[in-house]
Scaffold this motif. Structure first.
Motif, PDB file in Angstrom:
ATOM      1  N   HIS A  74       0.854  -1.182   0.000  1.00 12.38           N
ATOM      2  CA  HIS A  74       0.000   0.000   0.000  1.00 12.38           C
ATOM      3  C   HIS A  74       0.889   1.230   0.000  1.00 12.38           C
ATOM      4  O   HIS A  74       1.935   1.254   0.655  1.00 12.38           O
ATOM      5  CB  HIS A  74      -0.883  -0.022   1.255  1.00 12.38           C
ATOM      6  N   TRP A  75       0.489   2.232  -0.769  1.00 10.77           N
ATOM      7  CA  TRP A  75       1.236   3.483  -0.819  1.00 10.77           C
ATOM      8  C   TRP A  75       0.351   4.598  -0.285  1.00 10.77           C
ATOM      9  O   TRP A  75      -0.798   4.750  -0.712  1.00 10.77           O
ATOM     10  CB  TRP A  75       1.675   3.794  -2.244  1.00 10.77           C
ATOM     11  N   GLY A  76       0.904   5.405   0.630  1.00 14.60           N
ATOM     12  CA  GLY A  76       0.122   6.459   1.249  1.00 14.60           C
ATOM     13  C   GLY A  76      -0.365   7.525   0.296  1.00 14.60           C
ATOM     14  O   GLY A  76      -1.326   8.240   0.607  1.00 14.60           O
ATOM     15  N   ASP A  77       0.277   7.639  -0.874  1.00 22.66           N
ATOM     16  CA  ASP A  77      -0.197   8.633  -1.839  1.00 22.66           C
ATOM     17  C   ASP A  77      -1.289   8.069  -2.751  1.00 22.66           C
ATOM     18  O   ASP A  77      -1.731   8.739  -3.681  1.00 22.66           O
ATOM     19  CB  ASP A  77       0.966   9.197  -2.655  1.00 22.66           C
ATOM     20  N   ASN A  78      -1.725   6.832  -2.484  1.00 27.25           N
ATOM     21  CA  ASN A  78      -2.891   6.239  -3.161  1.00 27.25           C
ATOM     22  C   ASN A  78      -3.709   5.552  -2.076  1.00 27.25           C
ATOM     23  O   ASN A  78      -3.863   4.331  -2.057  1.00 27.25           O
ATOM     24  CB  ASN A  78      -2.445   5.261  -4.246  1.00 27.25           C
ATOM     25  N   GLN A  79      -4.233   6.352  -1.165  1.00 30.17           N
ATOM     26  CA  GLN A  79      -4.629   5.947   0.184  1.00 30.17           C
ATOM     27  C   GLN A  79      -5.488   4.694   0.253  1.00 30.17           C
ATOM     28  O   GLN A  79      -5.220   3.818   1.048  1.00 30.17           O
ATOM     29  CB  GLN A  79      -5.335   7.110   0.885  1.00 30.17           C
ATOM     30  N   ASN A  80      -6.498   4.561  -0.534  1.00 26.75           N
ATOM     31  CA  ASN A  80      -7.439   3.466  -0.330  1.00 26.75           C
ATOM     32  C   ASN A  80      -7.250   2.290  -1.291  1.00 26.75           C
ATOM     33  O   ASN A  80      -8.126   1.427  -1.388  1.00 26.75           O
ATOM     34  CB  ASN A  80      -8.874   3.989  -0.438  1.00 26.75           C
ATOM     35  N   PHE A  81      -6.109   2.249  -1.969  1.00 26.83           N
ATOM     36  CA  PHE A  81      -5.844   1.170  -2.925  1.00 26.83           C
ATOM     37  C   PHE A  81      -4.807   0.227  -2.352  1.00 26.83           C
ATOM     38  O   PHE A  81      -3.745   0.655  -1.885  1.00 26.83           O
ATOM     39  CB  PHE A  81      -5.352   1.740  -4.252  1.00 26.83           C
ATOM     40  N   VAL A  82      -5.100  -1.084  -2.373  1.00 26.22           N
ATOM     41  CA  VAL A  82      -4.135  -2.102  -1.964  1.00 26.22           C
ATOM     42  C   VAL A  82      -3.839  -2.989  -3.164  1.00 26.22           C
ATOM     43  O   VAL A  82      -4.695  -3.216  -4.024  1.00 26.22           O
ATOM     44  CB  VAL A  82      -4.649  -2.942  -0.782  1.00 26.22           C
ATOM     45  N   GLN A  83      -2.616  -3.500  -3.191  1.00 27.41           N
ATOM     46  CA  GLN A  83      -2.156  -4.253  -4.355  1.00 27.41           C
ATOM     47  C   GLN A  83      -1.469  -5.539  -3.918  1.00 27.41           C
ATOM     48  O   GLN A  83      -0.851  -5.604  -2.861  1.00 27.41           O
ATOM     49  CB  GLN A  83      -1.167  -3.404  -5.157  1.00 27.41           C
ATOM     50  N   SER A  84      -1.592  -6.561  -4.766  1.00 24.89           N
ATOM     51  CA  SER A  84      -0.812  -7.784  -4.657  1.00 24.89           C
ATOM     52  C   SER A  84       0.000  -7.924  -5.933  1.00 24.89           C
ATOM     53  O   SER A  84      -0.452  -7.506  -7.011  1.00 24.89           O
ATOM     54  CB  SER A  84      -1.719  -9.005  -4.482  1.00 24.89           C
ATOM     55  N   ALA A  85       1.187  -8.507  -5.829  1.00 23.54           N
ATOM     56  CA  ALA A  85       2.054  -8.577  -7.005  1.00 23.54           C
ATOM     57  C   ALA A  85       3.014  -9.753  -6.886  1.00 23.54           C
ATOM     58  O   ALA A  85       3.273 -10.260  -5.794  1.00 23.54           O
ATOM     59  CB  ALA A  85       2.843  -7.274  -7.169  1.00 23.54           C
ATOM     60  N   ASN A 140       2.905  -8.242 -13.269  1.00 22.60           N
ATOM     61  CA  ASN A 140       2.084  -9.282 -12.653  1.00 22.60           C
ATOM     62  C   ASN A 140       1.527  -8.765 -11.333  1.00 22.60           C
ATOM     63  O   ASN A 140       2.092  -8.989 -10.263  1.00 22.60           O
ATOM     64  CB  ASN A 140       2.915 -10.548 -12.438  1.00 22.60           C
ATOM     65  N   LYS A 141       0.392  -8.073 -11.417  1.00 22.18           N
ATOM     66  CA  LYS A 141      -0.147  -7.420 -10.233  1.00 22.18           C
ATOM     67  C   LYS A 141      -1.634  -7.154 -10.403  1.00 22.18           C
ATOM     68  O   LYS A 141      -2.177  -7.164 -11.512  1.00 22.18           O
ATOM     69  CB  LYS A 141       0.573  -6.101  -9.979  1.00 22.18           C
ATOM     70  N   GLY A 142      -2.296  -6.912  -9.284  1.00 30.15           N
ATOM     71  CA  GLY A 142      -3.706  -6.541  -9.285  1.00 30.15           C
ATOM     72  C   GLY A 142      -4.077  -6.028  -7.917  1.00 30.15           C
ATOM     73  O   GLY A 142      -3.400  -6.307  -6.921  1.00 30.15           O
ATOM     74  N   GLY A 143      -5.154  -5.244  -7.852  1.00 35.64           N
ATOM     75  CA  GLY A 143      -5.537  -4.678  -6.562  1.00 35.64           C
ATOM     76  C   GLY A 143      -6.988  -4.274  -6.535  1.00 35.64           C
ATOM     77  O   GLY A 143      -7.746  -4.502  -7.483  1.00 35.64           O
ATOM     78  N   GLN A 144      -7.372  -3.657  -5.424  1.00 29.91           N
ATOM     79  CA  GLN A 144      -8.742  -3.170  -5.265  1.00 29.91           C
ATOM     80  C   GLN A 144      -8.773  -2.015  -4.281  1.00 29.91           C
ATOM     81  O   GLN A 144      -7.830  -1.801  -3.510  1.00 29.91           O
ATOM     82  CB  GLN A 144      -9.677  -4.286  -4.815  1.00 29.91           C
ATOM     83  N   VAL A 145      -9.867  -1.273  -4.323  1.00 28.57           N
ATOM     84  CA  VAL A 145     -10.066  -0.128  -3.442  1.00 28.57           C
ATOM     85  C   VAL A 145     -10.765  -0.592  -2.166  1.00 28.57           C
ATOM     86  O   VAL A 145     -11.787  -1.277  -2.218  1.00 28.57           O
ATOM     87  CB  VAL A 145     -10.895   0.965  -4.139  1.00 28.57           C
ATOM     88  N   PRO A 187       0.404 -25.447  -6.323  1.00 31.82           N
ATOM     89  CA  PRO A 187       1.419 -25.639  -7.368  1.00 31.82           C
ATOM     90  C   PRO A 187       1.056 -25.016  -8.704  1.00 31.82           C
ATOM     91  O   PRO A 187       1.913 -24.874  -9.572  1.00 31.82           O
ATOM     92  CB  PRO A 187       1.505 -27.162  -7.487  1.00 31.82           C
ATOM     93  N   GLU A 188      -0.196 -24.621  -8.887  1.00 30.33           N
ATOM     94  CA  GLU A 188      -0.632 -24.082 -10.173  1.00 30.33           C
ATOM     95  C   GLU A 188      -0.834 -22.581 -10.184  1.00 30.33           C
ATOM     96  O   GLU A 188      -0.702 -21.955 -11.234  1.00 30.33           O
ATOM     97  CB  GLU A 188      -1.947 -24.751 -10.601  1.00 30.33           C
ATOM     98  N   GLN A 189      -1.150 -21.971  -9.027  1.00 36.51           N
ATOM     99  CA  GLN A 189      -1.533 -20.568  -9.079  1.00 36.51           C
ATOM    100  C   GLN A 189      -1.448 -19.913  -7.708  1.00 36.51           C
ATOM    101  O   GLN A 189      -1.347 -20.585  -6.678  1.00 36.51           O
ATOM    102  CB  GLN A 189      -2.946 -20.416  -9.626  1.00 36.51           C
ATOM    103  N   MET A 190      -1.509 -18.572  -7.723  1.00 35.99           N
ATOM    104  CA  MET A 190      -1.640 -17.743  -6.533  1.00 35.99           C
ATOM    105  C   MET A 190      -2.941 -16.947  -6.667  1.00 35.99           C
ATOM    106  O   MET A 190      -3.163 -16.300  -7.696  1.00 35.99           O
ATOM    107  CB  MET A 190      -0.479 -16.758  -6.420  1.00 35.99           C
ATOM    108  N   VAL A 191      -3.771 -16.964  -5.635  1.00 33.24           N
ATOM    109  CA  VAL A 191      -5.022 -16.213  -5.642  1.00 33.24           C
ATOM    110  C   VAL A 191      -5.006 -15.256  -4.451  1.00 33.24           C
ATOM    111  O   VAL A 191      -4.813 -15.685  -3.307  1.00 33.24           O
ATOM    112  CB  VAL A 191      -6.247 -17.139  -5.564  1.00 33.24           C
ATOM    113  N   PHE A 192      -5.242 -13.978  -4.725  1.00 35.55           N
ATOM    114  CA  PHE A 192      -5.182 -12.932  -3.704  1.00 35.55           C
ATOM    115  C   PHE A 192      -6.569 -12.338  -3.495  1.00 35.55           C
ATOM    116  O   PHE A 192      -7.271 -12.026  -4.458  1.00 35.55           O
ATOM    117  CB  PHE A 192      -4.222 -11.828  -4.133  1.00 35.55           C
ATOM    118  N   GLU A 213     -11.814 -11.502  -4.440  1.00 31.87           N
ATOM    119  CA  GLU A 213     -10.591 -11.721  -5.225  1.00 31.87           C
ATOM    120  C   GLU A 213     -10.267 -10.510  -6.088  1.00 31.87           C
ATOM    121  O   GLU A 213     -11.144  -9.917  -6.703  1.00 31.87           O
ATOM    122  CB  GLU A 213     -10.770 -12.955  -6.107  1.00 31.87           C
ATOM    123  N   HIS A 214      -8.973 -10.156  -6.151  1.00 33.19           N
ATOM    124  CA  HIS A 214      -8.563  -9.074  -7.043  1.00 33.19           C
ATOM    125  C   HIS A 214      -7.420  -9.451  -7.978  1.00 33.19           C
ATOM    126  O   HIS A 214      -7.116  -8.701  -8.897  1.00 33.19           O
ATOM    127  CB  HIS A 214      -8.193  -7.812  -6.255  1.00 33.19           C
TER     128      HIS A 214
END
Length: 355
Positions: free
Chosen positions: A160-171, A183-188, A205-210, A216-217
């Protein structure tokens, strides 16, 4: 390196409620008590890796002081502070904490319930690195380090970056995509810094789900899994930190990443029928009681075989001397283990059950 995918893992695509029914808790920190963090579970990473600085232009010192990391009222607090602090002969204007877990694991379901700090220039993260990373000052580097970043793989469960306050990301960071990763995605999340939310990862072994609170995002599931896209068949360990970036406001005083708990679940149910893969490697019996027979084609004679516990401890390391090798597992505790067989750029990774 070609990775032959022969691991069988049940429970993929489950909902959170189904996860709780089918997975078993294998490691956790509930952050109960008061005072310093649990030193049996966490290590303070404080050494400046570049001599006088951290990565990514970060401007803080990470410390082992309770002012920057402590447990109280049932939660962990990692506190970023504005203060002049001198360490390792270098004075910096901000402090924080960076924790390495003394636990590493391969595959499973992770839940972290957390409330994030606030402030432009703050950069909190809950993430993992391969236990095999070579990194100055890291907990595992001296004993397990064999490769550099990004060959070790990195899983960003939440950043999370404070200059994009309500957005969280996985990567995901891998040799095929790192730095300015694609290779990333996120949500508000409107209440990211005012309320607790559950950040989760399901790693198979096949995937990562966040997900956040079950929504899910992002899913990472490269169609071609090899060392460049998928260095994720080996143990990873947790990192928890709040970095400070150069755009931090002069008005910033302090703010905390607050974590209620971190839990790791794994599915103990495996399909363990003998599997013959394209390269002819066979394991039997599986589940094993006292011995595990490993049958390999002639091309794999001379390969290196290693057996790991799910916490990343190497329990067996030997060269395969002939096409039929027997591994003594009589001294192993009952449970799940990871066997890797590597030769000349080819690698096979298998799950082994000890009865």
């Amino acid at each position: 390196m070609r990775i032959f995918r022969v691991l069988l893992f049940l429970g993929m695509g489950l909902t959170m409620s189904a996860q709780q029914e089918n997975y078993e808790l294998v490691w956790a920190d509930e952050f109960n008590g008061n005072g310093a963090i649990d030193a049996t579970k966490w290590y303070h990473q404080t050494q400046l890796p570049n001599g006088d600085s951290w990565y990514n232009g970060e401007i803080q010192h990470y410390t082992n002081r309770t002012e920057n990391s402590f447990v109280s009222e049932g939660t962990l607090k990692i506190v970023a502070k504005s203060e002049n602090f001198t360490d390792q002969g270098v004075t910096k204007t901000h402090t924080s904490a960076r924790l390495n877990s003394k636990y590493a694991f391969t595959y499973g379901y992770v839940e972290i319930r957390a409330k994030l700090p606030i402030g432009i220039g703050t950069w909190p993260a809950m993430w993992t690195l391969g236990q095999n990373i070579i990194e100055t000052g890291g907990y595992w580097s001296d004993t397990m380090g064999t490769v550099s970043w990004p060959a070790c793989g990195e899983i960003d469960i939440m950043e999370h970056w404070g200059d994009n306050q309500n957005f969280v990301q996985s990567a995901m960071h891998t040799p095929s995509s790192f730095g300015d990763t694609q290779n990333k995605g996120g949500q508000v999340i409107p209440t990211v810094s005012s309320a607790f939310h559950i950040y989760s990862l399901e790693w198979t072994p096949e995937q990562m789900v966040f997900k956040v609170d079950g929504v899910e995002h992002y899913t990472y599931n490269p169609s071609n899994q090899n060392a460049a896209t998928w260095p994720f068949d080996a143990p990873q360990y947790f990192l928890l930190n709040v970095a400070i970036l150069p755009n931090i406001s002069d008005a910033f005083d302090e703010s905390a990443l607050e974590i209620d708990y971190i839990r790791v679940f794994q599915d103990p149910t495996l399909s363990v029928e003998e599997v013959t893969v394209a390269n002819g490697i066979q394991l039997f019996p599986n589940p094993a009681i006292n011995t595990l027979s490993v049958r390999v084609p002639a091309a794999f004679v001379g390969a290196k075989a290693r057996m790991y516990s799910l916490t990343g401890q190497e329990l067996y390391n030997a060269d395969i001397q002939n096409e039929n090798t027997t591994i003594d597992v009589s001294g192993f505790a009952k449970g799940l283990y990871i066997l890797t067989i590597e030769k000349e750029g080819e690698s096979v990774t298998r799950k082994v059950v000890k009865q």
